[in-house]
Design an enzyme around this catalytic site. Structure first.
Site, PDB file in Angstrom:
ATOM      1  N   ASP A 122       1.616  -4.581   9.054  1.00  0.00           N
ATOM      2  CA  ASP A 122       2.316  -3.299   9.142  1.00  0.00           C
ATOM      3  C   ASP A 122       1.335  -2.172   9.421  1.00  0.00           C
ATOM      4  OD1 ASP A 122       4.917  -1.649   8.351  1.00  0.00           O
ATOM      5  OD2 ASP A 122       3.214  -0.675   7.379  1.00  0.00           O
TER       6      ASP A 122
ATOM      7  N   LEU B 265       1.250  -0.853  -6.043  1.00  0.00           N
ATOM      8  CA  LEU B 265       0.308  -0.613  -7.140  1.00  0.00           C
ATOM      9  C   LEU B 265       0.150   0.874  -7.440  1.00  0.00           C
ATOM     10  CD1 LEU B 265      -2.380  -3.291  -6.242  1.00  0.00           C
ATOM     11  CD2 LEU B 265      -0.524  -3.437  -7.913  1.00  0.00           C
ATOM     12  N   ALA B 266       1.141   1.674  -7.023  1.00  0.00           N
ATOM     13  CA  ALA B 266       1.130   3.119  -7.288  1.00  0.00           C
ATOM     14  C   ALA B 266      -0.194   3.727  -6.827  1.00  0.00           C
ATOM     15  CB  ALA B 266       1.378   3.414  -8.761  1.00  0.00           C
TER      16      ALA B 266
ATOM     17  N   LYS C  54      -7.772   0.521 -12.947  1.00  0.00           N
ATOM     18  CA  LYS C  54      -9.152   0.979 -12.753  1.00  0.00           C
ATOM     19  C   LYS C  54      -9.379   2.405 -13.226  1.00  0.00           C
ATOM     20  CE  LYS C  54      -8.429   2.276  -7.879  1.00  0.00           C
ATOM     21  NZ  LYS C  54      -8.826   1.962  -6.490  1.00  0.00           N
TER      22      LYS C  54
ATOM     23  N   GLY D 213      -2.818  -3.110   0.964  1.00  0.00           N
ATOM     24  CA  GLY D 213      -3.946  -2.678   1.774  1.00  0.00           C
ATOM     25  C   GLY D 213      -5.203  -3.269   1.174  1.00  0.00           C
TER      26      GLY D 213
ATOM     27  N   ASN E 207      -4.476 -10.276  -4.299  1.00  0.00           N
ATOM     28  CA  ASN E 207      -3.087  -9.822  -4.272  1.00  0.00           C
ATOM     29  C   ASN E 207      -2.122 -10.865  -3.709  1.00  0.00           C
ATOM     30  OD1 ASN E 207      -3.637  -7.313  -5.443  1.00  0.00           O
ATOM     31  ND2 ASN E 207      -4.085  -6.370  -3.463  1.00  0.00           N
TER      32      ASN E 207
ATOM     33  N   TYR F 164      -1.282   6.579  11.618  1.00  0.00           N
ATOM     34  CA  TYR F 164      -2.406   6.212  10.768  1.00  0.00           C
ATOM     35  C   TYR F 164      -3.719   6.436  11.518  1.00  0.00           C
ATOM     36  CZ  TYR F 164       1.059   3.784   7.801  1.00  0.00           C
ATOM     37  OH  TYR F 164       2.136   3.466   7.010  1.00  0.00           O
TER      38      TYR F 164
ATOM     39  N   ARG G   6      -9.335   6.308  -4.592  1.00  0.00           N
ATOM     40  CA  ARG G   6      -8.369   7.147  -3.888  1.00  0.00           C
ATOM     41  C   ARG G   6      -8.149   8.491  -4.588  1.00  0.00           C
ATOM     42  NH1 ARG G   6      -3.055   4.261  -1.681  1.00  0.00           N
ATOM     43  NH2 ARG G   6      -4.760   2.910  -0.988  1.00  0.00           N
TER      44      ARG G   6
END
Length: 333
Positions: free
Chosen positions: A49, A208-209, A216, A284, A294, A54, A228
């Site tokens: 995707d 994973l919000a 973490k 990602g 994952n 992006y 992030r």
């Protein structure tokens, strides 16, 4: 890797999808991007995707290069249209016929393919008549440039209206791509039941919000360097959720993950896949190891009692208001 049908269609996709938002062409070097894509392929992921916006089109280029040499028929490539690309001119965004037609051609060129399996409206366009948008999608399907059509972050009412046009125009609207995770459940009351009724599946992003559910981020401590939450481009979601109450509750999920012999990240991805209307979760990665971890979540089944404990632990930190989807949509262009 498990595969499942997307909506009421014959198209099968992998239950874990590799996505390249904020990685390819941006925070991840091309050589590492290639390694991550290779790890995804090795793990059995067949669905990828991306979106034209992006990294302002660079992400599509990187993905196209990374998939070069793969058997096209064995892949499902998904991309999107709405947000600005190029020099940000007056017609460089939205869902007008002009922007859609130019965008699909640009995406195909950058991805190095003759068609995409799923072409998605990245947001709802209040400035363009829905009929114009759906006619353009119908023509793209008839031209063979896209096999199926989907939407992203649309309300239940918008999905219902678009579905009516798709039936009239003779093409399949088969998916919705919303944000969905343990903390953000705004699709559950309206979008999910409407989609189930009409034959659409959810392909969910940010399971994973945006990293919060990996555990973490620790309450009362500095954010990990390069994470992030430290970026200037960090979303409103992550800024709003980064408080000690939320972070403490996430840490309190660890015993459940330990009982199931999974990581917090695997627990988060497995949780979204428990929803019957969720066909797949987009992950990602900035390292191949993240892909490998994952992917294992697709095999995890969370018992009902554990699901109830998750709800109890997270409590009132969970956002459930369906109006949030409409609130977060762009206005007039």
């Amino acid at each position: 890797m498990q595969h499942t049908y997307l909506g009421k269609s014959g198209l099968k996709i992998s239950r874990i999808i590799y996505g390249n938002w904020i990685t390819h062409g941006s925070t991840v070097e091309n050589e590492m991007a290639q390694r991550c894509v290779n790890a995804a392929l090795d793990a059995g992921i067949t669905t990828f995707d991306t979106a034209d916006t992006y990294a302002n089109t660079k992400a599509e280029v990187v993905l196209g290069e990374a998939l070069k040499g793969q058997r096209r028929e064995s892949l499902e490539i998904l991309t999107k249209v709405y947000w600005p690309t190029g020099p940000m001119g007056p017609n460089d965004s939205g869902l007008s016929r002009k922007h859609i037609m130019e965008s699909i051609n640009g995406s195909l060129s950058r991805l190095g393919t003759d068609y995409v399996d799923l072409y998605q409206a990245h947001r709802y366009d209040v400035s363009t008549p829905l009929e114009e948008t759906m006619l353009a999608f119908a023509d793209i399907v008839r031209q063979g440039k896209a096999l199926y059509i989907g939407v992203s972050e649309w309300t239940a009412d918008q999905i219902r209206a678009a579905h009516a046009y798709s039936k009239e125009l003779g093409f399949q609207l088969i998916s919705s791509q919303p944000q969905y995770n343990m903390l953000w459940r705004v699709i559950e009351d309206e979008v999910v039941p409407t989609s189930a009724e009409l034959g659409l599946s959810q392909i969910v992003w940010s399971p994973l919000a945006q990293g919060i559910l990996t555990g973490k981020y620790l309450p009362g401590q500095e954010y990990p360097a390069g994470s992030r939450a430290t970026l200037d481009s960090a979303s409103r979601f992550i800024r709003a959720a980064m408080n000690d109450d939320v972070l403490t509750r996430v840490q309190n999920l660890r015993p459940i993950a330990d009982e199931l012999d999974v990581s917090l990240a695997q627990l988060g991805v497995a949780w979204v896949l428990q929803n019957d209307n969720v066909a797949a979760a987009i992950i990602g990665a900035s390292r191949p190891e993240q892909v490998e971890e994952n992917v294992k979540a697709s095999e995890v089944v969370i018992p009902a009692d554990a699901m109830a404990r998750i709800d109890e632990i997270l409590g009132d930190t969970v956002e459930r208001n369906p109006a949030k989807t409409l609130e977060d949509q762009p206005g007039e262009r």
